[in-house]
Design a protein around this motif. Structure first.
Motif, PDB file in Angstrom:
ATOM      1  N   ASP A 250       0.814  -1.222   0.000  1.00 39.94           N
ATOM      2  CA  ASP A 250       0.000   0.000   0.000  1.00 39.94           C
ATOM      3  C   ASP A 250       0.844   1.267   0.000  1.00 39.94           C
ATOM      4  N   SER A 271       5.465   4.879 -11.228  1.00 39.22           N
ATOM      5  CA  SER A 271       4.363   4.949 -12.191  1.00 39.22           C
ATOM      6  C   SER A 271       4.672   4.136 -13.445  1.00 39.22           C
ATOM      7  N   LYS A 276       0.932   3.198  -9.861  1.00 37.48           N
ATOM      8  CA  LYS A 276       0.342   4.520  -9.627  1.00 37.48           C
ATOM      9  C   LYS A 276      -0.548   4.568  -8.395  1.00 37.48           C
ATOM     10  N   ASP A 277      -1.117   3.422  -8.022  1.00 38.46           N
ATOM     11  CA  ASP A 277      -2.023   3.417  -6.871  1.00 38.46           C
ATOM     12  C   ASP A 277      -1.285   3.272  -5.541  1.00 38.46           C
ATOM     13  N   SER A 446     -13.234   7.911  -2.171  1.00 37.13           N
ATOM     14  CA  SER A 446     -11.764   7.948  -2.266  1.00 37.13           C
ATOM     15  C   SER A 446     -11.095   8.114  -0.908  1.00 37.13           C
ATOM     16  N   ASN A 468     -13.673   0.513  -1.446  1.00 33.50           N
ATOM     17  CA  ASN A 468     -12.417   0.027  -2.006  1.00 33.50           C
ATOM     18  C   ASN A 468     -11.432  -0.325  -0.895  1.00 33.50           C
ATOM     19  N   LYS A 470      -8.188  -0.871  -0.992  1.00 30.23           N
ATOM     20  CA  LYS A 470      -6.947  -0.109  -1.071  1.00 30.23           C
ATOM     21  C   LYS A 470      -7.118   1.255  -0.411  1.00 30.23           C
ATOM     22  N   SER A 471      -8.253   1.907  -0.689  1.00 31.83           N
ATOM     23  CA  SER A 471      -8.523   3.215  -0.079  1.00 31.83           C
ATOM     24  C   SER A 471      -8.627   3.103   1.431  1.00 31.83           C
ATOM     25  N   LYS A 474      -5.078   2.735   2.930  1.00 25.29           N
ATOM     26  CA  LYS A 474      -4.313   3.986   2.881  1.00 25.29           C
ATOM     27  C   LYS A 474      -4.743   4.944   3.990  1.00 25.29           C
TER      28      LYS A 474
END
Length: 543
Positions: A250, A271, A276-277, A446, A468, A470-471, A474
């Motif tokens: 992450d 990137s 990019k994430d 987001s 999400n 991943k969100s 983070k």
């Protein structure tokens, strides 16, 4: 959702009175005083801290981590793990990450009511830091040696001594020591041991020990006048980044950051490798990066403050200033911070830390860090106890922060014109102060609204409900934020908001964050495709 809740016809309508705040909770009286002296003089020793830790706890883990250990760390409250791929093949790195994910999955199924636990996986690139070799005394079978003050020792770059350092000769993994001159200084283990060069030979230097101490294996070496870390990504670091991207970490910690140009070079490389994430945090571990902190903050997603490395360059007597400078600058621009300061190191062998370690950790929380990094969990036999102890200290520190002044100053720095989501979030935090809200629920896609709210440091947890994964992970680094991944099927906008709100309230009740009669703020969208949470409503928690 309306600010009032229509009572269920099967239940009697319960009206909750406006009750005065309990001044004995979380230093309530002191937090809202008008000046600094009144704030300090009204702090109470008997005041109860919050039952919810707002500061994030990060744990260092080694390559031999097991899923059962990860389950323990999740249970104890850790929501971030930091690891590196030093000396590991791709298969070994993959095995380590899979163990972490399996442990998180098992905890989510067994003890988190099937809610995915948002454990953030952070890859520490490490950089080109010089370290000592491994120590093993065949006679005592111990992995540490005592270097006595005024004794003499050889420091060598000969690979033969990499795994057999003794009190007479230690290995370092760099030939830079051969460039030293007489009277130059070498610091071991973040300055605990100080050596002065007497003679430089072909493969080693002969030194006198000015300050002795116990030395363990693979400790940091700092040569006076030479900044720690390199000024560019090494081939090894690039390979680690590729591995991290393939394993879907992450966050990546970028070492040796000296300016925004170098950081942008790293971001461009990430990137290009389809990452990019992935969030990139700048490691502030050298004085050049410290001097350019304002420039770095314009491009970095967050900051990792490496106090031990910096103390080698600025001195131990000034590291407290460095901490205050970096954390305050990050708070002003709204960038999350992870602070590493060798916290609770004595708990590697003891069950209780020293008073100096306790004060150090609490002061870091009061200075405004989002996350405390415990690397002692790599070595301690009772890792979960370390996390729980750190968590209790964080709660004490959080309760003593002068919330009124902090919010006022952060608010003044938000000059018009600002992002609408930003403006609504400021209002939400101010209302939470005024009405003593038990929690703020943010329905977000987001995570932007949750980050804005956390930036202004409310006194209560922020339950960020995202779809999400991943969100959600983070967000876990941010102070105040408890991110929850909502995985039920999507319905119409109104029904989806209602379901997510009930989901957050149920979670809050199970975790002891919310109780019947508590006041809650809800941040959500008034309609679909608004783009940000633009509606704030208040309601009481029902039975």
């Amino acid at each position: 959702m309306d600010s009032t809740i229509t009572p269920n016809t099967d239940e009697p309508c319960v009206v909750y009175p406006w009750e005065p705040c309990n001044n004995n909770e979380m230093q309530m009286k002191a937090s809202f005083e008008d000046n600094y002296l009144d704030h300090m003089s009204n702090l109470k020793i008997e005041s109860n801290p919050s039952k919810n830790t707002l500061t994030t706890i990060a744990c260092g883990i080694s390559f031999n981590v097991t899923k059962s250990l990860i389950e323990e760390l999740c249970e104890s409250g850790a929501s971030v793990v930091i690891f590196n791929f030093d000396g590991l093949s791709f298969e070994q790195s993959q095995k380590m990450v899979l163990e972490i994910r399996h442990g998180v999955f098992n905890y989510s199924l067994k003890k988190n009511n099937y809610i995915p636990y948002p454990m953030t996986l952070i890859l520490d690139l490490g950089g080109s830091i010089i370290t000592t070799g491994s120590i093993f005394d065949k006679k005592t079978k111990q992995s540490s040696i005592e270097l006595s003050t005024n004794a003499h020792i050889y420091v060598t770059n000969d690979i033969e001594y990499k795994f057999k350092c003794t009190k007479d000769r230690i290995y370092v993994n760099s030939d830079i020591i051969l460039q030293l001159k007489i009277n130059d200084q070498i610091f071991l283990d973040y300055g605990k041991i100080e050596l002065t060069v007497i003679r430089v030979d072909e493969y080693e230097v002969y030194c006198v020990i000015n300050r002795g101490e116990i030395l363990g294996s693979e400790k940091t070496v700092h040569v006076s006048g030479i900044p720690i870390g390199s000024t560019s990504l090494s081939k090894l670091d690039e390979e680690k980044i590729r591995t991290g991207i393939q394993l879907k970490v992450d966050v990546i910690l970028v070492p040796g950051v000296r300016n925004s140009m170098f950081f942008n070079h790293v971001r461009k490389f990430v990137s290009m490798e389809q990452g990019k994430d992935i969030v990139l945090y700048a490691k502030i571990d050298n004085t050049v990066g410290l001097e350019n902190i304002d420039d770095i903050l314009t491009v970095a997603d967050g900051v990792f403050l490496n106090r031990p490395n910096l103390s080698m360059e600025v001195g131990h007597d000034k590291i407290f200033l460095v901490q205050k400078i970096v954390l305050s600058k990050c708070n002003l621009v709204g960038k999350p911070t992870i602070t590493f300061g060798e916290y609770l190191n004595s708990m590697e062998v003891n069950t209780i830390p020293t008073s100096a370690e306790v004060n150090d950790l609490i002061n870091t929380v009061m200075d405004g860090t989002d996350c405390i990094y415990l690397d002692v969990t790599k070595r301690s036999a009772n890792k979960s106890h370390c996390v729980q102890y750190a968590s209790s200290l964080c709660r004490q520190g959080e309760a003593t922060i002068w919330e009124q002044q902090l919010f006022t100053e952060l608010n003044k720095k938000s000059k018009p014109k600002i992002n609408p989501a930003h403006a609504v979030s400021i209002g939400c935090v101010e209302v939470s102060f005024k009405c003593h809200a038990a929690a703020i629920i943010a329905i977000t896609t987001s995570g932007l609204s949750a980050r804005f709210i956390a930036r202004y440091r409310p006194r209560c947890p922020v339950l960020a409900i995202v779809r999400n994964g991943k969100s959600a992970r983070k967000l876990s680094v941010w102070r105040n934020v408890i991110s929850l991944q909502y995985i039920d099927p999507t319905q119409n906008a109104w029904k989806d908001t209602e379901n997510r709100t009930r989901f957050a309230i149920d979670f809050g009740k199970r975790k002891g964050i919310l109780h019947q009669g508590d006041l809650v703020l809800l941040m959500s969208c008034s309609r679909q495709s608004v783009g940000f949470a633009n509606t704030m409503s208040l309601f009481y928690v029902s039975a």
